[in-house]
Design a protein around this motif. Structure first.
Motif, PDB file in Angstrom:
ATOM      1  N   PRO A  51       6.925  -3.523  -4.211  1.00 47.54           N
ATOM      2  CA  PRO A  51       7.559  -3.617  -2.892  1.00 47.54           C
ATOM      3  C   PRO A  51       6.986  -4.743  -2.031  1.00 47.54           C
ATOM      4  N   ASP A  52       7.823  -5.193  -1.096  1.00 49.66           N
ATOM      5  CA  ASP A  52       7.390  -6.206  -0.130  1.00 49.66           C
ATOM      6  C   ASP A  52       6.719  -5.567   1.078  1.00 49.66           C
ATOM      7  N   ALA A  53       6.948  -4.277   1.296  1.00 46.39           N
ATOM      8  CA  ALA A  53       6.339  -3.566   2.422  1.00 46.39           C
ATOM      9  C   ALA A  53       6.411  -2.067   2.148  1.00 46.39           C
ATOM     10  N   PHE A  54       5.553  -1.322   2.842  1.00 46.96           N
ATOM     11  CA  PHE A  54       5.490   0.131   2.679  1.00 46.96           C
ATOM     12  C   PHE A  54       5.631   0.807   4.042  1.00 46.96           C
ATOM     13  N   VAL A  55       6.413   1.885   4.073  1.00 48.38           N
ATOM     14  CA  VAL A  55       6.474   2.761   5.239  1.00 48.38           C
ATOM     15  C   VAL A  55       5.995   4.123   4.757  1.00 48.38           C
ATOM     16  N   LEU A  56       4.782   4.497   5.143  1.00 47.63           N
ATOM     17  CA  LEU A  56       4.124   5.690   4.624  1.00 47.63           C
ATOM     18  C   LEU A  56       4.020   6.761   5.698  1.00 47.63           C
ATOM     19  N   ASP A  57       4.423   7.982   5.369  1.00 49.95           N
ATOM     20  CA  ASP A  57       4.201   9.085   6.296  1.00 49.95           C
ATOM     21  C   ASP A  57       2.747   9.517   6.218  1.00 49.95           C
ATOM     22  N   LEU A  58       2.182   9.931   7.335  1.00 53.16           N
ATOM     23  CA  LEU A  58       0.776  10.325   7.365  1.00 53.16           C
ATOM     24  C   LEU A  58       0.541  11.639   6.625  1.00 53.16           C
ATOM     25  N   GLN A  59       1.454  12.608   6.814  1.00 51.95           N
ATOM     26  CA  GLN A  59       1.283  13.934   6.228  1.00 51.95           C
ATOM     27  C   GLN A  59       2.096  14.035   4.939  1.00 51.95           C
ATOM     28  N   LEU A  60       1.386  14.179   3.811  1.00 51.94           N
ATOM     29  CA  LEU A  60       2.037  14.274   2.505  1.00 51.94           C
ATOM     30  C   LEU A  60       1.508  15.497   1.762  1.00 51.94           C
ATOM     31  N   PRO A  61       2.254  16.001   0.800  1.00 53.79           N
ATOM     32  CA  PRO A  61       1.817  17.232   0.119  1.00 53.79           C
ATOM     33  C   PRO A  61       0.612  17.067  -0.785  1.00 53.79           C
ATOM     34  N   ASP A  62       0.365  15.842  -1.317  1.00 54.68           N
ATOM     35  CA  ASP A  62      -0.734  15.689  -2.273  1.00 54.68           C
ATOM     36  C   ASP A  62      -1.928  14.918  -1.719  1.00 54.68           C
ATOM     37  N   ARG A  63      -1.711  13.922  -0.880  1.00 51.19           N
ATOM     38  CA  ARG A  63      -2.806  13.222  -0.206  1.00 51.19           C
ATOM     39  C   ARG A  63      -2.251  12.551   1.036  1.00 51.19           C
ATOM     40  N   SER A  64      -3.115  12.118   1.938  1.00 49.18           N
ATOM     41  CA  SER A  64      -2.634  11.575   3.208  1.00 49.18           C
ATOM     42  C   SER A  64      -2.123  10.149   3.048  1.00 49.18           C
ATOM     43  N   GLY A  65      -1.284   9.740   3.984  1.00 51.01           N
ATOM     44  CA  GLY A  65      -0.795   8.370   3.986  1.00 51.01           C
ATOM     45  C   GLY A  65      -1.920   7.362   4.152  1.00 51.01           C
ATOM     46  N   LEU A  66      -3.002   7.748   4.825  1.00 47.06           N
ATOM     47  CA  LEU A  66      -4.135   6.833   4.989  1.00 47.06           C
ATOM     48  C   LEU A  66      -4.833   6.600   3.652  1.00 47.06           C
ATOM     49  N   GLU A  67      -4.943   7.645   2.831  1.00 46.85           N
ATOM     50  CA  GLU A  67      -5.528   7.474   1.504  1.00 46.85           C
ATOM     51  C   GLU A  67      -4.675   6.536   0.658  1.00 46.85           C
ATOM     52  N   VAL A  68      -3.354   6.694   0.762  1.00 48.22           N
ATOM     53  CA  VAL A  68      -2.456   5.813   0.008  1.00 48.22           C
ATOM     54  C   VAL A  68      -2.627   4.372   0.481  1.00 48.22           C
ATOM     55  N   ALA A  69      -2.720   4.174   1.796  1.00 49.76           N
ATOM     56  CA  ALA A  69      -2.922   2.825   2.335  1.00 49.76           C
ATOM     57  C   ALA A  69      -4.195   2.203   1.777  1.00 49.76           C
ATOM     58  N   GLN A  70      -5.262   2.978   1.699  1.00 49.26           N
ATOM     59  CA  GLN A  70      -6.522   2.465   1.162  1.00 49.26           C
ATOM     60  C   GLN A  70      -6.395   2.101  -0.311  1.00 49.26           C
ATOM     61  N   LEU A  71      -5.665   2.909  -1.082  1.00 48.33           N
ATOM     62  CA  LEU A  71      -5.450   2.600  -2.493  1.00 48.33           C
ATOM     63  C   LEU A  71      -4.665   1.301  -2.655  1.00 48.33           C
TER      64      LEU A  71
END
Length: 268
Positions: A51-71
Motif C-alpha cells: 500500500p501507499d498509505a495506511f488508515v489503522l483503527d486504534l482498537q482491534l481484536p488481536d492487537r492495537s493499531g499502534l502496535e501495527v504502526a510500529q511493525l
C-alpha cells in the motif's frame, strides 16, 4: 502522458460500517483500497501487496493499531516514508495523539471522520510518499544505488559545513530467494541496526551499505560488529564480506570516496 496507477490505501478496521464508509470515500476519490479486519489479516496481505498509505483503527481484536504502526515502521518496505493515519472512536486527546505519533503515525484522527479533510491530507501524504519511494529499491525498501550515492554527497556536504565526519560499512552476503537468508531478511536486519540519522542502501544483489553520520572509524567498526551479529542471527555468519571506511573533515570534499572505498572491499 504516462498513466499513474491509483494509490492503494490499506484500511484496517474491524467495524464493518466504518470500514465500508472509508472504502466508499476513498474509492470515490479514485483510490484503490485493501481492507482488513484484524492486524494478522493485514500483515498476511502485505506479503503480496504494498500500500501507499495506511488508515489503522486504534482498537482491534488481536492487537492495537499502534502496535501495527510500529511493525510497519520497522519493515524496510515501508519505513518512515509511508503515511500511517491512526483513527479512533475512543478518546482522542493530546496524550492519545502523542502516543500515536510516537508509534510512527503521521496523523491521528477521531471518529466520525471528516471525509473531505481525510482526502485533502491523503493527497499530500501520498504524493510525498511516492516521491520518496522513487529513490527506493523495490525489493528491500532501502535506497537504491544511484540514490544512495546522491545521499552520500548530500551528507558529506552537510558534515563538511559543521566540521563533522562520515563512516560507511558495506556488507556483502550470499542470499537466497526465500527464507531467513532472503535479501528482504538481510535488509530488515540492516535497517534495524541503523540509527535514525543513518542511511542504508542496496548496492547490488547481496550487497548493502550503511552511511553513519558523525561516526569515526571506531563507530564504523562498532556498526560492522552489530551487522555481523545480525548475520549470525540469520545463520549467515559464514561467507560474508565487509568494507569499512571513514572520512574526517579533511576528506569530506570528496564524499564519493567513502562509498567507493567500502564497496571496493566487497569486490576484492
Amino acid at each position: 502522458m504516462e498513466r499513474t496507477t491509483p494509490a492503494l490505501i490499506a484500511v484496517l478496521n474491524d467495524q464493518e460500517w466504518t470500514a465500508r464508509s472509508l472504502e466508499t470515500i476513498l474509492e470515490a476519490a479514485g483510490y484503490r483500497t485493501l481492507r482488513a479486519f484484524t492486524a494478522g489479516q493485514l500483515l498476511h496481505r502485505l506479503e503480496s501487496e504494498r500500500p501507499d498509505a495506511f488508515v489503522l483503527d486504534l482498537q482491534l481484536p488481536d492487537r492495537s493499531g499502534l502496535e501495527v504502526a510500529q511493525l510497519l515502521r520497522a519493515d524496510p518496505r515501508f519505513g518512515p516514508a509511508t503515511p500511517i493515519i491512526v483513527t479512533t472512536a475512543g478518546p482522542s486527546g493530546r496524550q492519545a495523539r502523542l502516543d500515536a505519533h510516537a508509534a510512527g503515525a503521521w496523523d491521528f484522527l477521531g471518529q466520525p471522520l471528516d471525509g473531505e479533510a481525510l482526502l485533502a491530507k491523503l493527497r499530500i501524504y501520498v504524493a510525498a510518499h511516492r516521491a520518496a519511494r522513487a529513490g527506493r529499491d523495490p525489493e528491500t525498501g532501502l535506497y537504491a544505488q544511484p540514490q544512495l550515492v546522491e545521499r552520500v554527497r548530500e551528507l558529506a556536504a552537510a558534515a563538511q559545513r559543521r566540521a563533522g565526519s562520515l563512516a560507511c560499512v558495506a556488507l556483502g552476503v550470499p542470499v537466497s530467494d526465500g527464507g531467513p537468508a532472503s535479501e528482504r531478511a538481510v535488509a530488515e536486519m540492516v535497517a534495524s541496526n541503523c540509527r535514525g540519522s543513518d542511511v542504508a542502501g542496496r548496492l547490488a544483489p547481496g550487497q548493502f551499505a550503511v552511511i553513519a553520520v558523525d561516526a569515526d572509524r571506531h563507530g564504523a567498526d562498532r556498526l560492522a560488529h552489530r551487522l555481523v551479529q545480525g548475520l549470525e542471527g540469520l545463520g549467515l555468519a559464514a561467507g560474508h564480506r565487509l568494507g569499512v571506511t571513514a572520512l574526517g573533515l579533511e576528506g569530506l570534499e570528496n564524499g564519493d570516496l567513502l562509498l567507493a572505498s567500502a564497496s571496493a572491499a566487497l569486490a576484492a
